[in-house]
Design a protein around this motif. Sequence first.
Motif, mmCIF file in Angstrom:
data_model
loop_
_atom_site.group_PDB
_atom_site.id
_atom_site.type_symbol
_atom_site.label_atom_id
_atom_site.label_comp_id
_atom_site.label_asym_id
_atom_site.label_seq_id
_atom_site.Cartn_x
_atom_site.Cartn_y
_atom_site.Cartn_z
ATOM 1 N N UNK A 82 0.851 -1.187 0.000
ATOM 2 C CA UNK A 82 0.000 0.000 0.000
ATOM 3 C C UNK A 82 0.883 1.232 0.000
ATOM 4 N N UNK A 83 0.269 2.352 -0.311
ATOM 5 C CA UNK A 83 0.959 3.637 -0.254
ATOM 6 C C UNK A 83 0.276 4.505 0.780
ATOM 7 N N UNK A 84 1.077 5.154 1.630
ATOM 8 C CA UNK A 84 0.512 5.974 2.683
ATOM 9 C C UNK A 84 0.864 7.433 2.499
ATOM 10 N N UNK A 85 -0.008 8.301 2.990
ATOM 11 C CA UNK A 85 0.233 9.742 2.947
ATOM 12 C C UNK A 85 -0.569 10.378 4.071
ATOM 13 N N UNK A 86 -0.326 11.673 4.276
ATOM 14 C CA UNK A 86 -1.067 12.422 5.278
ATOM 15 C C UNK A 86 -1.845 13.521 4.568
ATOM 16 N N UNK A 87 -3.156 13.577 4.836
ATOM 17 C CA UNK A 87 -4.001 14.617 4.261
ATOM 18 C C UNK A 87 -3.948 15.843 5.158
ATOM 19 N N UNK A 88 -3.690 16.999 4.539
ATOM 20 C CA UNK A 88 -3.598 18.230 5.304
ATOM 21 C C UNK A 88 -4.739 19.162 4.922
ATOM 22 N N UNK A 89 -5.397 19.709 5.955
ATOM 23 C CA UNK A 89 -6.413 20.738 5.766
ATOM 24 C C UNK A 89 -5.779 22.047 6.172
ATOM 25 N N UNK A 90 -5.370 22.853 5.193
ATOM 26 C CA UNK A 90 -4.563 24.020 5.493
ATOM 27 C C UNK A 90 -3.160 23.566 5.838
ATOM 28 N N UNK A 91 -2.653 24.016 6.989
ATOM 29 C CA UNK A 91 -1.296 23.634 7.388
ATOM 30 C C UNK A 91 -1.289 22.471 8.369
ATOM 31 N N UNK A 92 -2.459 22.048 8.814
ATOM 32 C CA UNK A 92 -2.528 21.025 9.861
ATOM 33 C C UNK A 92 -2.889 19.670 9.272
ATOM 34 N N UNK A 93 -2.302 18.581 9.805
ATOM 35 C CA UNK A 93 -2.710 17.238 9.355
ATOM 36 C C UNK A 93 -4.138 16.948 9.809
ATOM 37 N N UNK A 94 -4.944 16.388 8.907
ATOM 38 C CA UNK A 94 -6.345 16.119 9.216
ATOM 39 C C UNK A 94 -6.636 14.633 9.293
ATOM 40 N N UNK A 95 -6.001 13.830 8.438
ATOM 41 C CA UNK A 95 -6.290 12.392 8.410
ATOM 42 C C UNK A 95 -5.134 11.680 7.726
ATOM 43 N N UNK A 96 -5.005 10.408 8.020
ATOM 44 C CA UNK A 96 -4.054 9.559 7.302
ATOM 45 C C UNK A 96 -4.757 8.935 6.107
ATOM 46 N N UNK A 97 -3.999 8.661 5.067
ATOM 47 C CA UNK A 97 -4.549 8.064 3.855
ATOM 48 C C UNK A 97 -3.732 6.838 3.495
ATOM 49 N N UNK A 98 -4.416 5.724 3.305
ATOM 50 C CA UNK A 98 -3.762 4.499 2.879
ATOM 51 C C UNK A 98 -4.393 4.069 1.557
ATOM 52 N N UNK A 99 -3.580 3.966 0.520
ATOM 53 C CA UNK A 99 -4.067 3.626 -0.807
ATOM 54 C C UNK A 99 -3.706 2.178 -1.107
ATOM 55 N N UNK A 100 -4.719 1.370 -1.463
ATOM 56 C CA UNK A 100 -4.540 -0.062 -1.696
ATOM 57 C C UNK A 100 -4.739 -0.374 -3.167
ATOM 58 N N UNK A 101 -4.419 -1.598 -3.531
ATOM 59 C CA UNK A 101 -4.673 -2.057 -4.890
ATOM 60 C C UNK A 101 -6.175 -2.092 -5.150
ATOM 61 N N UNK A 102 -6.559 -2.113 -6.396
ATOM 62 C CA UNK A 102 -7.970 -2.069 -6.795
ATOM 63 C C UNK A 102 -8.766 -3.199 -6.135
ATOM 64 N N UNK A 103 -9.811 -2.827 -5.417
ATOM 65 C CA UNK A 103 -10.723 -3.800 -4.833
ATOM 66 C C UNK A 103 -10.196 -4.538 -3.629
ATOM 67 N N UNK A 104 -8.982 -4.231 -3.167
ATOM 68 C CA UNK A 104 -8.448 -4.965 -2.013
ATOM 69 C C UNK A 104 -9.271 -4.639 -0.770
ATOM 70 N N UNK A 105 -9.558 -5.655 0.035
ATOM 71 C CA UNK A 105 -10.350 -5.471 1.254
ATOM 72 C C UNK A 105 -9.585 -4.580 2.234
ATOM 73 N N UNK A 106 -10.151 -3.425 2.627
ATOM 74 C CA UNK A 106 -9.431 -2.518 3.528
ATOM 75 C C UNK A 106 -9.082 -3.147 4.870
ATOM 76 N N UNK A 107 -9.918 -4.078 5.335
ATOM 77 C CA UNK A 107 -9.641 -4.698 6.618
ATOM 78 C C UNK A 107 -8.315 -5.430 6.652
#
Length: 591
Positions: A82-107
Amino acid sequence: MIAGLSGSLLSHDALLPSLDSRASSDARIVSARSRLVAWHAAVNRDLGPVSGPRTIFDRVAMPLVSELGFSLAPSPLHTDGALGAVLQAGAAPAAALLVLAWGREPGAAWREGVRLGIGHGVRWCFWLNGRALRILDARRTYSRRFAEFDLAATIDSPSSFEILWRLLHADAFSECPVPALDQAVTASDSHRTAVRASLQRGVREALDCLLDAFARTRRGRKAPPQALFDDALMVIYRILFLLFAEARSLVPAWHPTYRASYTVESLRRQIERDPGAGGVWESLQAIARLAHGGCHAGSLEVTPFNGRLFSPLHAPLADTAVLDDGRVRAALLALTTRPEGGARRRISYADLGVEQLGGVYERVLDFEPERHAGPPPSVRLVAGGRRKAAGAFYTPRSLTEYLVRRTLAPLVQEARADDILALRVLDPSMGSGAFLVAACRYLAAAYEAALIRDGAAASDDLSDADRATFRRTVAQRCLFGVDINPMAVQLGRLSLWLATLSADRPLTFLDHHLRAGNSLSGASLRDVGRQFPSPGRTRGRLPPLPLFGDDDADAAIGAAAATRIAIAVGPGDTIGQVREKERLLASLAEG
């Protein structure tokens, strides 16, 4: 219902009023949805099961989060698969983002997502697999509740997209003291608590109405109060079961004839339109007969529900008695609506988990039926105190899932699929079956992961029907329960039926696994076969002979074991196969 939204984190009923109270023609929302409709059409055309995390990151994650107003932290984090990143709202981190392969079960990447969120001090983690966006609370690691937006259905629906925008846009994190998502989760939890309390009161009111209705019939005036109580409770269980099934599209409510004439929801609407409507009790009886026998008429096919829930044999009064429609209407409204602001509002059973039936069990245990001479003669519920004596209290889903996960995780990690099905899980005081339901879900997910790991299945090829089959298999092979209260066993069976229900198969056969009895006392075969000495026995006399010889016991046990094995390993996917299991179990009881 909110199209495209699933999971137990957010309540549909809690979100809809806030949506209705706002203007739904916000120009930014309309414009963003228009752009995403065109974008998603290209995604569906170009991407598919072979698309890996990098492709999903570039073609799905970047455009979507940019449209939602987020910026990405400069250095994406790479995790396993997977690929990970941090979503920022303005200058502050708001949420983590984990990107998976197509259709992969997030659990399957839950641990990586939680670590990513905790590592950056954010509460929310978003999983994106090209087809869906899932949200999970990284701070509540004891609970895996999530909300999931199916991208196709959400973008296609203006109201669903508006909810996605209002909850997950960067402004909803940066411009409010408490992020809109946090507020929505709090409101959802409060709403579900209120609904559960309303349902508990509704069950009490419905029991009062039905008990009184049964007591006024010719046969009811002579029947023992407990018999009337059992039949009234059976009717309530039937209604609850059908309401849960209808909310999950597990009955053919898509068919206009069934939807208009054979759903509990259609009866509720009829009663609210015409409070004096007649034929309500006859309609409920017809629905129960259809559920028990099923039918195949043209395009309408109703899978019969086996077992004692809809069987006339196990509720003889409910099958034959003629009840007062006024009392039945009141009972039905108590189970399908709740008071709010001087009116009554429909209860959304899609918002309730089957574990909420534990609250029903709590309430019912508080009372016992008692006959009153009148006038007029009646049967009423009186406080009985059985709940405190039985130690029966509602267990939240977050607690059951946490305890089940901590107990079973060491047994299923890296285990093969067959080894998982070889596990035996027993709840010796099962109550309404909350822990067994949690174990069913957990082992089914572990079984699915093992099949994928062993190469016996591909995650992209698995459907909801396949996952329902996994839950059925786990319930039939792995789960056992005992309770001293037969009513708890009935409700536990009902909970597991709802957790394993499939739209095109009969109810899972569980009668041989869920038993009424005392798990704290027992006897060995030697104890059973031994005769106690008579009171007049004198010293020096020979001990009494055993009740039966070892050869007789071995033969009886061998015959019973063969029948039990046939029940356990035999298929149960058709009504004929399930009826055969019922016959075999009955033959053991008769023998």
